[in-house]
Structure formats: C-alpha cells, structure tokens
Scaffold this active site. Sequence first.
Site, short mmCIF file in Angstrom:
data_model
loop_
_atom_site.label_atom_id
_atom_site.label_comp_id
_atom_site.label_asym_id
_atom_site.label_seq_id
_atom_site.Cartn_x
_atom_site.Cartn_y
_atom_site.Cartn_z
CB ALA A 11 8.59 36.78 4.91
CG PHE A 50 4.42 38.39 13.49
CD1 PHE A 50 4.18 39.53 12.85
CD2 PHE A 50 3.67 37.33 13.84
CE1 PHE A 50 2.88 39.97 12.67
CE2 PHE A 50 2.28 37.83 13.46
CZ PHE A 50 1.94 38.97 13.00
N GLY A 92 10.99 37.00 10.73
CA GLY A 92 12.04 37.15 9.94
C GLY A 92 11.73 38.54 9.42
NE ARG A 98 6.87 26.49 23.43
CZ ARG A 98 7.25 27.09 24.44
NH1 ARG A 98 8.01 28.31 24.11
NH2 ARG A 98 7.14 26.66 25.62
CG ASN A 109 9.56 23.74 12.78
OD1 ASN A 109 8.68 23.84 12.03
ND2 ASN A 109 9.41 24.41 14.06
CG LEU A 159 14.87 32.29 15.98
CD1 LEU A 159 15.52 33.02 17.22
CD2 LEU A 159 13.94 33.49 15.35
CB THR A 160 13.44 26.96 13.05
OG1 THR A 160 13.77 27.97 12.03
CG2 THR A 160 12.30 26.18 13.02
NE ARG A 216 11.87 35.90 25.97
CZ ARG A 216 11.79 34.80 25.30
NH1 ARG A 216 12.40 33.46 25.38
NH2 ARG A 216 11.21 35.20 24.33
CG HIS A 221 15.51 28.31 23.39
ND1 HIS A 221 15.59 29.44 24.35
CD2 HIS A 221 14.51 28.55 22.43
CE1 HIS A 221 14.80 30.43 23.99
NE2 HIS A 221 14.07 29.87 22.95
#
EC number: 1.1.1.37
Length: 312
Positions: free
Chosen positions: A13, A15, A17, A87, A100, A123-124, A156, A180
């Site tokens: 939860a 930013f 999430g 990060r 992680n 996403l992590t 982007r 990524h």
Amino acid sequence: MTIKRKKVSVIGAGFTGATTAFLLAQKELADVVLVDIPQLENPTKGKALDMLEASPVQGFDANIIGTSDYADTADSDVVIITAGIARKPGMSRDDLVATNSKIMKSVTKEIAKHSPDTIIIVLTNPVDAMTYSVFKEAGFPKERVIGQSGVLDTARFRTFIAQELNLSVKDITGFVLGGHGDDMVPLVRYSYAGGIPLETLISKERLDAIVERTRKGGGEIVNLLGNGSAYYAPAASLVEMTEAILKDQRRVLPAIAYLEGEYGYRDLYLGVPVILGGNGIEKVIELELREEEKMALDRSVESVRNVMEILS
C-alpha cells in the site's frame, strides 16, 4: 442484492500500490483490496477509506478496503504485487534482490492459498527476477504469472518521442524489449508516429539520445525525487494490463513473460510483446530482429540471468 464485480487485490500500500488501487476504482474495473503488513494495517485502511470517500465526487462505483489479512483477498481475479523495499539513489536493481525475493515468497504463498485461480502481475524490482521467483513459488501456469515493465518502459519511450516531435502521445507507437534495466532494448525500427517510421522523422543522433534516456528513465525519476521512485506511470501501466485481462481485450502489449524457446531463450522471464487477455498471456509474439538488435537483447538477457543467479 449484492453487486457482483470483478475483484483485484493490490499487495503493498505504498505510493505505487495505493495509486494503482485508486486508478482501478476510478475506472470501475473491479472492487479493490489493498493489502499491507499488520504494522501498517491502520494506515492501509485509512488510504482505502479516503479513496472510497472520493467515489461520490469522482462518480465511480467500486468498493475499496484496506487490510493486512490475506483472507480478504480470497478469489481475486487479478493480484498485483507492488510490495518490496524501494530503490534509493545510487542503488542498483541488483541490490534489491535479497530482501525482495524473501518478500515475494512470503506474499506468493498467501496468494496461492487464497486465490489459486488468479492471475498475478508483479511490479517489484528487480522485476524480471522477482517475477521468476513468484512463478516458481506459486506453481501456477506460466500464462498466469506476468511481470510489468514493458508497458512502463514503452510509455517513457513514447513520451520522449512525442516531446521530440511535438506530437500527441496517442500517435506514437513503439516497443521496448528485454530486461527492466540499463540494458533494455527500445526497438526504434518497430516504432512509429502516426504510422510513419521514426527513423524518417528523427535523426539517428537524437534517436540514440532518446533510447538512452529511456534506459535511464527510472533512475532519472529516482534522482529527481531524492527519496523513493516513480509511481504514477508504473501504476497506470499496471492498470492498463489489468484492464486487458479483466475485459479479455487481447491487447498486444509488452510484458515480462516466461520464455520456452522464444527468441532463442529458455527458463527465464523477459520483456517481450505478448497478447494479453482473460487467460493472462495468450501468446508471446516473436519479432524478427536484426543482428545488432539480437545482440542487444542477448546483453539484456545476460543482465537478467546475472540477477537470477543471486536468487539461486
């Protein structure tokens, strides 16, 4: 009578999430369960309630709850994992692996227990390796464990192209392949402005600069923020993928998929174009690559495998 809607759970939860949860609700894609650790249960409930109280103003119908109890996520159609340490400036994605990966294993056990038929989007960071970790822990079919990076990296790339040409981002199409990280592969040859190849509109020098900025895009925001990392664009990217799944849109999108021979690679997750629909990844699309493009993708794969070695 209870309204039966789709259900999406967002794990983490922070930013990203919280922003993801709010965007999902705003678009009325599903009821949303926002999950965080027990120590943060009250703030998580507070964020969810705050979002819910925005619904009369924004005009959306969706229920949003905050919780630390994974039982509340039961029977989710999609589960999005954003949990993990952030990060920091100067930190490589590799530095994130140890902590992680432990979080991924813990979270995935709960997801598999309560939503055995769900589709997971990870996403992590480092996301290629974390998606692989979730895949191995969940025991789900490869189609139902997906990583998010390509939609973001491509967004982007499209943004920078639109700025360069002073055109609407809606008219810019493109694809970013690979991991990524700094070795991602924006495919200029498969990128267009209103159907016109970019190579006919922008000089090679400027295109090279835009490609490099795209590769450093996440780091650019990290350095500007000074604390934390991007969350608006990552959240929007997660929502685009989730919508494609919930509505069975069969969108052609870049996503991190498990490869079994495609592009010449096996047993790893890598960013490639896919057809994304109600079953998750319906198909991996193999593009014809020039020698220099394949070499760049090989370098990206090597970087991904180097991170995966830390996992093993």
